[in-house]
Design an enzyme around this catalytic site. Structure first.
Site, PDB file in Angstrom:
ATOM      1  N   GLN A   5      21.689  48.044  12.440  1.00 24.84           N
ATOM      2  CA  GLN A   5      21.711  49.402  12.973  1.00 24.84           C
ATOM      3  C   GLN A   5      20.293  49.911  13.142  1.00 24.84           C
ATOM      4  OE1 GLN A   5      23.270  52.351  10.216  1.00 24.84           O
ATOM      5  NE2 GLN A   5      21.870  53.743  11.225  1.00 24.84           N
ATOM      6  N   SER A  31      17.719  47.198   8.018  1.00 26.53           N
ATOM      7  CA  SER A  31      18.205  46.148   7.109  1.00 26.53           C
ATOM      8  C   SER A  31      18.753  44.990   7.914  1.00 26.53           C
ATOM      9  CB  SER A  31      19.317  46.686   6.208  1.00 26.53           C
ATOM     10  OG  SER A  31      18.832  47.752   5.444  1.00 26.53           O
ATOM     11  N   SER A  70      16.553  54.710  12.446  1.00 25.59           N
ATOM     12  CA  SER A  70      15.344  55.335  11.882  1.00 25.59           C
ATOM     13  C   SER A  70      14.079  54.887  12.591  1.00 25.59           C
ATOM     14  CB  SER A  70      15.215  54.973  10.404  1.00 25.59           C
ATOM     15  OG  SER A  70      16.279  55.505   9.672  1.00 25.59           O
ATOM     16  N   GLU A 108      29.716  55.211   7.653  1.00 20.77           N
ATOM     17  CA  GLU A 108      28.803  54.824   6.581  1.00 20.77           C
ATOM     18  C   GLU A 108      29.316  55.326   5.235  1.00 20.77           C
ATOM     19  OE1 GLU A 108      24.806  56.345   6.968  1.00 20.77           O
ATOM     20  OE2 GLU A 108      24.039  54.701   5.766  1.00 20.77           O
ATOM     21  N   GLU A 155      18.232  64.373  -1.189  1.00 22.36           N
ATOM     22  CA  GLU A 155      18.049  65.750  -0.739  1.00 22.36           C
ATOM     23  C   GLU A 155      18.932  66.064   0.472  1.00 22.36           C
ATOM     24  OE1 GLU A 155      15.638  63.563  -1.444  1.00 22.36           O
ATOM     25  OE2 GLU A 155      14.873  64.449  -3.294  1.00 22.36           O
TER      26      GLU A 155
END
Lengths: 405, 368
Positions: free
Chosen positions: A128, A163, A131, A246, A374
């Site tokens: 995927q 990954s 990012s 996910e 967060e």
């Protein structure tokens, strides 16, 4: 309320148990994640093929794509049983858990039919690509450009934290196709062959010393328009589908838990007695047990909701928000119990084959990957508790008018 | 596998919630300010609704909803902060008689407890310290009970007491009618004056053994079972505290915006939400163990109790904190939750006691 299997569930569990017993080795201590090298990937492919052949891959997927057409409960029963065995399962988590479900939701049926089977059988691995160096938690701020050129799109830019990119055959790719509109509205999703000309994968060395994720550079990479998922500009909606899956895909983060710590505490000494008899140690042990069981039962409650036809909601964010930092805390505490010997990470001499030393070094990743602690707390606060979003300066402005870091 | 209460109990919950919203609102504050120790009018209504007999079989005047039914009602009682001797009477006294009484005691005592015309209390502690057989010094000999128990929750308003006593080396439970001679009661000031707490002194007071409760393990069996019910009451209080904090964070403005839009507030309340969900899941497993008599009752109960104590304490603390100075005023309800949270965490063995009990049970299981 009933924790026992129904007769159907019991029969399925027996079927799974028989398959695993005949085809895999029981787990013998150590639950950490080792390096993902070529031989690990080969082993994972072989195991996935065997699972698929026996009908235990894609348990909840439709039969027309080669799935089992089973229930989420069967999926969980399979996972519970498989967790008792030493099998390489994580290589396929992203592809089968996130990428292929997105493909099935947005690609034409004949396209899905081409890719789903090979992925299920472990022949093709997916990664995927969301990012970027400048777009982590704020993933909608990504900059990778895709520009239309006849029947193709031409892609330039850089992805990161991908990954498995180094052993993946295909990738799910989120790009910016219109920088002149607000950020969430200018994105478009594609899938591509990772061996396309212009794709370059570079390994990233992690603090644990291993390299499970990568940087991926794109230089004039051509992607056919037929590999677009969703309309141009609708990429954010498609990405939300991926991210919703996910929540389901991330089951248990690998790492030492309450049981390992109790085992260690029995062999370490505090004030001349086993650490497990020490009051302060027992307090911590109890709290981690309560967290672990709380998560396990929370999953059961979500599953009950799922089996009644409800979708997994943002409530599922709780799972990683708790378990990732728990592994880090347990590792830190376990090393304290060893005192100065806790610094020794040699598996030959460190207690329990250095499982806690390893966890100390890989556990920070769990608190960052797939939504930081967060961000997960923001999701809980805004989408579960209904608190207002932050005051945003980037919601309405065109993307190319925003200051870049 | 099914990890949710039945639809029937969902209806019981909805009914309890709507009844308490109407009739229990302000109950804790009235009890606190008027020092009545409990809300007698509400108690009578609750008795008529059958809640006190939720886990008592119909043969003894209950409504036979089972333990899960009592769990659901306990959560709603906790949410409402109702000032009632509900836990003392229904989770402890009635359960003790049901578990350990002989046929005659059950037939004589349970119908009144189920209907609320009798109020039970549970007298274990004799001063500071966690529950232990060594700490039980009150004596029952020849049918006469002598000793001093404190603090006893609802001891000042109860009509009967289940009392931990010893006869030489043997510890167990007896039942005493508090209207008989030889009983004196002294009210105690506590951190939560919305609830009644007293010291009970027995001077050769007539009392009878609960025959099934001879030996410390029986006492702990009662505590384990009650711990699950208390966990649900704590869970309800925790959720109400979080709801109150959330509502205030939406309404209160500072620096030109709702305070709930600041991440400092969001992350704080997300942490409270997480603590509550972990507590809820542990409590659900406790309810399952309670109802199905599954083997790991001690683990299930201890985990439920530890998680619920943490959740209610955290939720009530952070609710007050979210309210700022307003939260520290007498007029705000924040302190009612804050007081009740600590009261409930101390009524039945504090968190360190249950953590130790939990780890002990797990060690035992691993060694077996």
């Amino acid at each position: 309320m009933d924790f026992a299997d129904t007769p159907d569930e019991a029969a399925f569990r027996a079927e799974v148990a028989a398959f695993l017993k005949a085809n895999a080795r029981p787990l013998a201590g150590g639950s950490g994640e080792g390096p993902v090298d070529d031989s690990h990937v080969a082993r994972a492919r072989a195991w996935q093929a065997r699972r698929a052949e026996a009908g235990f891959a894609g348990i909840t997927w439709p039969r027309r794509f080669g799935g089992r057409g089973g229930t989420p409960m069967q999926q969980v029963i399979y996972a519970q049983e498989e967790a008792k065995y030493d099998v390489p399962a994580h290589v396929f988590e992203i592809g089968l858990g996130m990428c292929i479900p997105t493909l099935m939701a947005y690609a034409p049926p004949e396209v899905s039919a081409r890719y789903v089977g090979p992925a299920l059988r472990g022949e093709e691995i997916w990664c995927q690509l969301f990012s970027e160096p400048g777009a982590g938690s704020d993933v909608a701020g990504l900059r990778m450009r895709a520009e239309r050129d006849c029947e193709d799109w031409v892609v330039n830019g850089q992805k990161i934290w991908t990954s498995g990119a180094h052993f993946s055959d295909f990738g799910l790719l989120l790009t910016r196709t219109d920088p002149g509109v607000p950020k969430h509205r200018g994105l478009t999703m594609f899938f591509l062959d990772m061996r396309s000309p212009g794709v370059e994968v570079r390994r990233i060395r992690q603090i644990s010393g291993t390299s499970n994720f990568n940087e991926v550079f794109f230089t004039d990479v051509r992607i056919p328009d037929a590999q677009r998922l969703g309309a141009p500009g609708e990429g954010w909606t498609v990405a939300l589908t991926t991210l919703m899956h996910e929540r389901l895909a991330i089951g248990s983060l690998p790492g030492p838990d309450f049981g390992e710590l109790l085992e260690l505490a029995k062999t370490m000494q505090v004030n001349g007695q086993p650490a497990s008899r020490d009051g302060a140690v027992r307090e911590r042990l109890a709290d981690w047990y309560v967290q672990s069981k709380g998560l396990e039962y929370t999953r059961m409650r979500m599953l009950t909701a799922l089996s009644r036809g409800q979708m997994p909601g943002p409530e599922a964010s709780i799972y990683k928000a708790v378990s990732a930092s728990k592994i880090q805390e347990i590792a830190t505490f376990a090393l304290d119990l060893m005192d100065s010997a806790g610094m020794v990470s040699d598996p030959q001499t460190a207690p329990m084959r250095a499982v806690f030393q390893e966890a100390l070094l890989y556990s920070p990743a769990g608190r960052i990957a797939g939504g930081t602690d967060e961000i997960l707390k923001n999701i809980i606060a805004e989408r579960v508790l209904g608190l207002p979003g932050d005051i945003r300066v980037d919601r309405e402005a065109a993307f190319n008018a925003l200051p870049a870091s | 596998m099914n990890f949710e209460f039945s639809e029937e109990l969902g209806a019981v919950r909805a009914q309890a919630q709507s009844f308490l919203r109407t009739h229990a609102s302000g109950s804790a504050r009235r009890s606190l300010e008027q020092r009545t120790g409990f809300d007698a009018a509400l108690w009578e209504q609750v008795g008529r609704l059958g809640w006190l007999g939720a886990a008592i079989p119909e043969a003894f005047g209950g409504i036979g909803l089972g333990e899960e039914g009592l769990c659901v009602i306990a959560e709603e009682v906790g949410r409402s902060l109702a000032a009632l001797p509900f836990a003392s009477s229904a989770y402890l006294a009635a359960q003790a008689v049901l578990l350990f009484g002989d046929a005659g005691q059950k037939a004589r005592l349970l119908p009144d407890l189920a209907r609320g015309s009798a109020i039970g209390c549970f007298a274990l502690a004799e001063g500071p310290g966690a529950p232990s057989p060594e700490a039980v010094r009150a004596v029952l000999a020849g049918g006469a009970l002598t000793g001093r128990k404190a603090p006893v929750v609802d001891g000042g308003i109860a009509t009967l007491a289940v009392v931990a006593v010893r006869d030489h080396d043997e510890v167990g439970l007896c039942v005493a009618d508090l209207s008989t001679v030889g009983v004196s009661r002294d009210g105690l000031d506590t951190i939560d004056p919305s609830r009644n707490v007293a010291a009970l002194s027995f001077d050769r007071c007539p009392a009878e053994w609960l025959p099934g409760a001879r030996g410390w393990p029986a006492v702990m069996r009662l505590l384990d079972r009650a711990a699950v019910l208390f966990a649900f009451e704590q869970l309800g209080g925790a959720q109400a505290s979080l709801d109150m904090a959330r509502d205030y964070a939406l309404q209160r403005r500072a620096f030109g915006r709702q305070i709930g839009s600041f991440q400092a507030i969001k992350h704080k309340l997300a942490d409270v939400y997480i603590a509550i969900e972990l507590a809820r899941s542990n409590a659900y497993y406790g309810a399952y163990a309670l109802q199905s008599a599954a083997g790991d009752m001690t683990e299930a109960a201890s985990a439920a109790r530890v998680a619920a104590t943490h959740a209610f304490e955290l939720a009530s603390q952070e609710n007050l904190q979210t309210h700022g100075g307003m939260g520290f005023t007498w007029e705000s309800d924040c302190h009612l939750f804050y007081r009740r949270a600590k009261h409930l965490s101390l009524v039945l063995g504090a968190a360190p006691f249950w953590r130790d009990r939990l780890v002990g049970a797990l060690e035992f299981r691993n060694a077996a």
